[in-house]
Design a protein around this motif. Structure first.
Motif, short mmCIF file in Angstrom:
data_model
loop_
_atom_site.label_atom_id
_atom_site.label_comp_id
_atom_site.label_asym_id
_atom_site.label_seq_id
_atom_site.Cartn_x
_atom_site.Cartn_y
_atom_site.Cartn_z
N ARG A 35 0.83 -1.21 0.00
CA ARG A 35 0.00 0.00 0.00
C ARG A 35 0.87 1.25 0.00
O ARG A 35 0.62 2.20 -0.76
N SER A 68 -6.97 2.96 2.26
CA SER A 68 -6.58 2.44 0.95
C SER A 68 -7.75 2.50 -0.04
O SER A 68 -7.58 2.86 -1.21
N GLU A 101 -4.63 -0.59 -4.86
CA GLU A 101 -5.17 0.11 -3.68
C GLU A 101 -6.43 -0.60 -3.20
O GLU A 101 -6.62 -0.82 -2.00
N THR A 114 -5.42 -4.18 -1.72
CA THR A 114 -4.77 -4.11 -0.40
C THR A 114 -5.73 -3.58 0.65
O THR A 114 -5.71 -4.02 1.80
#
Length: 219
Positions: free
Chosen positions: A28, A89, A195, A198
């Motif tokens: 991330r 995230s 993104e 994760t």
């Protein structure tokens, strides 16, 4: 040198490369600050390992292993932190997707967000410190590789340092790897996908911890 150093190193490598919250956080952060951010995330994680290892060697981790309340409290904090990182995230993925849709952007490349070294280090450190399984791991793992004729404290410390060295090497290699593929990482479609992935993984890990806390009950 500990007599069981080689088998311990093999086990340490297997434990280190296994997917988990730390490497997910590193991936991330690589999107937000490149290879440097991933490396400093790793340094934070390894610093957390050092704290847990030191506590294990001097016996403080026994409190976590024997106190259900202390263990559950730390697990709860860790679950909350994982959930927070996961939602961050997902928000990053939404922002990246919105930017992709703007007419001024070709969707080919995008510079990563600025994530400072101190922020990446702090996130890695907290991610590791708030994981009580690491404390229990050191408390239960190290004695298995200390021979009956070896000094317990010194040998445990040597094994702990070897474990941390494996972690540092792993983070150095992975940060170099992701540094070499920044061209791919900077593509907005890839960044949005990673993104999102994760974020979902971090949330799933946090929910899993929260569920086990609820299932086991907090004293």
């Amino acid at each position: 040198m500990p007599d069981q150093l080689l088998p311990f190193l093999v086990l340490a490598v297997l434990i280190t490369v296994a997917p988990g919250p730390d490497i997910t956080l590193g991936l991330r952060n690589s999107l937000r600050g490149g290879a440097t951010a991933m490396w400093w995330t790793g340094l934070g994680c390894c610093s957390g390992l050092g704290v847990h290892a030191t506590a294990s060697v001097i016996g403080l981790s026994t409190v976590l292993a024997t106190s259900a309340t202390a263990y559950a409290t730390l697990r709860t904090a860790g679950a909350g932190y994982l959930l927070w990182l996961g939602f961050q995230s997902l928000l990053g993925a939404v922002r990246a997707n919105r930017t992709l849709a703007t007419p001024s952007d070709s969707g080919v490349t995008a510079a990563p967000d600025t994530l400072g070294r101190s922020a990446a280090y702090r996130q890695g450190l907290l991610s590791n410190l708030l994981n009580p399984k690491i404390a229990v791991l050191f408390l239960t793992l190290l004695p298995q590789f200390v021979g009956p004729n070896e000094p317990h404290a010194r040998t445990s410390l040597q094994l702990a340092l070897a474990f941390i060295a494996v972690g540092l090497l792993w983070w150095r290699l992975t940060s170099w790897l992701f540094g070499g593929i920044q061209g791919v990482l900077r593509r907005r479609w890839f960044r949005t996908a990673l993104e999102s992935t994760t974020g979902l993984v971090l949330i799933a890990l946090g929910l899993r911890v929260a569920f086990t806390i609820w299932r086991d009950g907090i004293p």
